[in-house]
Design an enzyme around this catalytic site. Structure first.
Site, PDB file in Angstrom:
ATOM      1  N   ASP A  57       0.880  -1.022   0.224  1.00 48.28           N
ATOM      2  CA  ASP A  57       0.174   0.391  -0.209  1.00 48.28           C
ATOM      3  C   ASP A  57       0.949   1.311   0.161  1.00 48.28           C
ATOM      4  OD1 ASP A  57      -1.810   1.874   0.101  1.00 48.28           O
ATOM      5  OD2 ASP A  57      -1.501   2.274   2.865  1.00 48.28           O
ATOM      6  N   ASP A  89       0.252   5.086   1.045  1.00 53.87           N
ATOM      7  CA  ASP A  89      -0.161   6.435   2.018  1.00 53.87           C
ATOM      8  C   ASP A  89      -0.356   4.726   3.289  1.00 53.87           C
ATOM      9  OD1 ASP A  89      -1.780   8.974   0.755  1.00 53.87           O
ATOM     10  OD2 ASP A  89      -1.461   7.001  -0.825  1.00 53.87           O
ATOM     11  N   ASP A 135      -1.775  -0.675   5.920  1.00 54.57           N
ATOM     12  CA  ASP A 135      -1.091  -0.668   7.081  1.00 54.57           C
ATOM     13  C   ASP A 135      -2.903  -0.464   7.399  1.00 54.57           C
ATOM     14  OD1 ASP A 135      -2.552   3.083   6.496  1.00 54.57           O
ATOM     15  OD2 ASP A 135      -2.105   2.015   5.088  1.00 54.57           O
TER      16      ASP A 135
END
Length: 692
Positions: free
Chosen positions: A11, A13, A174
């Protein structure tokens, strides 16, 4: 768990980058133009994760206290995207270890992709600004698949582009969007403990693993560090063994034909009592390190104690040493209480003992024991043969044991040959080393042919030639180099089993310390810390601003690599015999037995009295082994492991881990005898006077 993964999907951001500062600024710019109040960055952080439109929608809902209309969302989104396009990387930054991790994965042939819900147009400019675009094989943004995460479509498309099956891919993210997308297509996943995830606890996502830092990815993928160690002395060999046991792929480069073939070593230095001039802190360090060394090289230790006496002409007194001895005894007690296996120097209360003149005179009347056990029994030969009028009292008995160079060498060879992930390059001269972005290129020559090796980490264990390696890389380092020799004699007249005996004296003066080290068959190794015996005029040299390598005189280099001529050898050996016979008169009958044990050692820094030193570093990938005494090798290895932990190759738990080799004593002894013979020394020097 993740050993066979070919494709690593990140991922963006919240995983590789923290873009909140710029996203928050863009949200607040949008709200301001719409006549709304700015929001705190911490609150905006909780809204990130499902793309720009969702972020804007959440910001409007919070400001309006209601669900925004589609027309309001479209107006706000246009403002947001226009501003963010111009300010997308003003304050965005890489998370710690992100770039280093990407470098390592790329160097080890992993395919790397980014799958994000961020619009694709924003991805490449950020990658370029943060200088990581070269590590990314491809990326997929919000519009590049039929659906966004948490739908599995973008992950399936990534596998298709990479030509990799689902089971050979790994998702790292995240938030629940990342982990749910992975679960939906049967892909394994790792969640980072930092990032966004709408302020929710990531441990509740049930990913296959959770990490605190991206550097842990390297270890979880089973990537082993490739380490080059230049120099096969006791420092280099011990580091190679330690790293090899931890799973590293290690290449050892040694220009000689066998390992641990350097300057003389004869003493464990379990407390540093030979050196009055060094600090108490160094003595405590040497004590702790000596116990570690015994556990690493159990068959290289001669378990005979040491007797220390102070000549009448010397300014010192044994009472001056008493506070240090009590400190060392207390530290030894602490080490034993912490781990009973540390009781390797005998009983704590017997670490040292002082003997008066009357006690020594009484011992002189006793018959020596064939296998002495108690301090008094060990002192009988000393009492009978020493001219007591030449020394002060009391005399010190201390459990400072001996090191056997040939048995240490044999142990090191057997230990390293047992590790399939260790490659020994003997008779190999390193000709050049260049630093690359992700490691080093080591060029070396072996039997007239040239080779190259790329490694992740470089350990300079080149001993007195460490400055040569520093110079190759342009690193500055102050150091001394000192040439020293110990003389091998045979005293056929003695019939006793001796302890080691030290007569203190001021270094580099005619009254320098005299050291009497026993071996089997009446052989004794002698040090005389004068410039006519162990030390040499011009034998101590210092580095200069132009070079990190101190320049020894040509005559010393010839001794190291060619050998000694006979006359200086005979002369210096005879002076060593005379130096000892001032205290042990009957020793004047001793004769030259072989060439000396000799070589040069480095002393780092600008203090030539330093006796306990371990390591220093340049950057994240270069270590120097700078031990002055052999006992320092384990703490040095620990420091290097800590650096490899920081790079992600090892787990934190690896620091402080200990390994005790599985060796057979008879195998060590036979190889040690062979090494002594090959190096043209009496084979008795490979035997212990006092096995454990």
């Amino acid at each position: 768990m993740f050993l066979e993964k070919e494709l690593v999907i990140f991922d963006f951001d919240g995983t590789l980058i923290d873009s909140v500062p710029d996203l928050a600024a863009s949200v607040n710019h949008t709200l301001k133009l719409l006549g709304k109040e700015a929001k705190e960055e911490g609150l905006i952080r909780e809204w990130i994760g499902n793309g720009a439109k969702t972020l804007v929608t959440r910001a409007l809902a919070n400001s309006l206290n209601r669900g925004p209309k589609e027309s309001e969302i479209e107006e706000a989104l246009e403002i947001f995207l226009s501003y963010y396009k111009e300010h997308m990387c003003d304050a965005t930054y890489l998370y710690p270890d992100a770039k280093e991790t990407l470098k390592i994965l790329k160097a080890y042939g992993k395919k790397i992709a980014i799958v994000t819900n961020k619009p694709s147009a924003f991805v490449k400019p950020i990658l370029e600004k943060l200088k990581i675009v070269e590590y990314i094989d491809f990326y997929l943004g919000a519009e590049d698949a039929e659906h966004k995460k948490p739908h599995p479509a973008p992950l399936l498309k990534a596998c298709e582009i990479a030509g990799v099956d689902i089971e050979n891919a790994l998702m790292i993210g995240d938030s629940k969007n990342d982990i749910e997308a992975a679960k939906a297509c049967g892909m394994q996943s790792i969640v980072v403990s930092y990032g966004y995830n709408y302020g929710e606890d990531t441990s509740m996502l049930n990913a296959d693993a959770m990490i605190e830092s991206l550097r842990e990815v390297v270890y979880l993928l089973g990537i082993k560090p490739r380490v080059a160690v230049v120099g096969g002395g006791i420092a280099g060999s011990s580091v190679v063994y330690h790293l090899g046991r931890l799973g590293a792929e290690v290449e050892l480069f040694e220009q000689k034909s066998s390992l641990v073939d350097g300057p003389p070593m004869c003493h464990l230095h379990a407390g540093g009592n030979l050196y009055r001039e060094i600090s108490d802190e160094q003595c405590v360090q040497l004590l702790c390190e000596s116990i570690e060394l015994i556990r690493l090289y159990p068959f290289g230790i001669d378990y005979r104690p040491t007797v220390i006496a102070i000549p009448t002409y010397d300014e010192g007194s044994m009472e001056d040493l008493l506070p240090r001895l009590e400190l060392l005894q207390k530290e030894y007690a602490h080490l034993v209480s912490k781990d009973p296996n540390n009781k390797l120097l005998g009983e704590v209360e017997e670490y040292f003992e002082l003997f008066s003149k009357e006690e020594i005179e009484s011992l002189a009347k006793l018959e020596p024991k064939e296998n002495p056990q108690s301090p008094k029994e060990w002192l009988i030969p000393f009492a009978k043969e020493t001219d007591l009028s030449q020394i002060k009292f009391p005399v010190l008995f201390v459990r400072e044991f001996g090191l056997n160079l040939f048995r240490i060498a044999a142990s090191a060879i057997l230990m390293l040959e047992s590790l399939p992930n260790v490659t020994l390059h003997l008779q190999s001269r390193v000709t050049n080393i260049t630093e690359s972005e992700d490691g080093f290129i080591v060029e070396y020559e072996h039997k007239g042919r040239r080779y190259k090796k790329r490694v992740d980490y470089l350990v300079n264990a080149a001993g007195f030639q460490s400055g040569v390696i520093d110079d190759m890389l342009g690193f500055k380092r102050d150091r001394f180099v000192e040439f020293k020799a110990a003389y091998v004699t045979k005293w056929e007249q003695t019939r006793y089993k001796w302890p080691e005996v030290i007569f203190h004296g001021k270094r580099a003066t005619p009254q320098g310390m005299a050291q009497f080290t026993p071996y089997r068959g009446g052989h004794f190794q002698l040090h005389g810390m004068t410039k006519e015996i162990t030390l040499f005029e011009e034998g101590l040299v210092k580095s200069t601003p132009l070079s990190a390598q101190p320049e020894l005189d040509k005559k010393f280099i010839e001794k190291i690599f060619v050998g000694w001529s006979s006359e200086p050898l005979k002369e210096r050996t005879q002076k060593a015999i005379w130096h000892l016979s001032r205290f042990i008169p009957s020793f004047k009958e001793a004769k030259l037995a072989s060439k000396p044990l000799y070589g040069a050692q480095q002393i780092p820094g600008d203090d030539d009295t330093l006796r306990a030193a371990d390591f220093s570093f340049e950057g994240r990938r270069y270590a120097r082994c700078e031990i002055v005494k052999a006992s320092s090798v384990i703490s040095m290895a620990d420091a290097i492991v800590a650096k490899l932990v920081a790079l992600g190759f090892f787990q934190k738990e690896y620091v402080g881990r200990r390994f005790e080799p599985s060796l057979q004593e008879d195998e060590v002894q036979e190889l040690a005898k062979l090494l002594a013979k090959q190096r043209e020394y009496p084979t008795e020097l490979a035997l212990l006077t006092t096995p454990r």
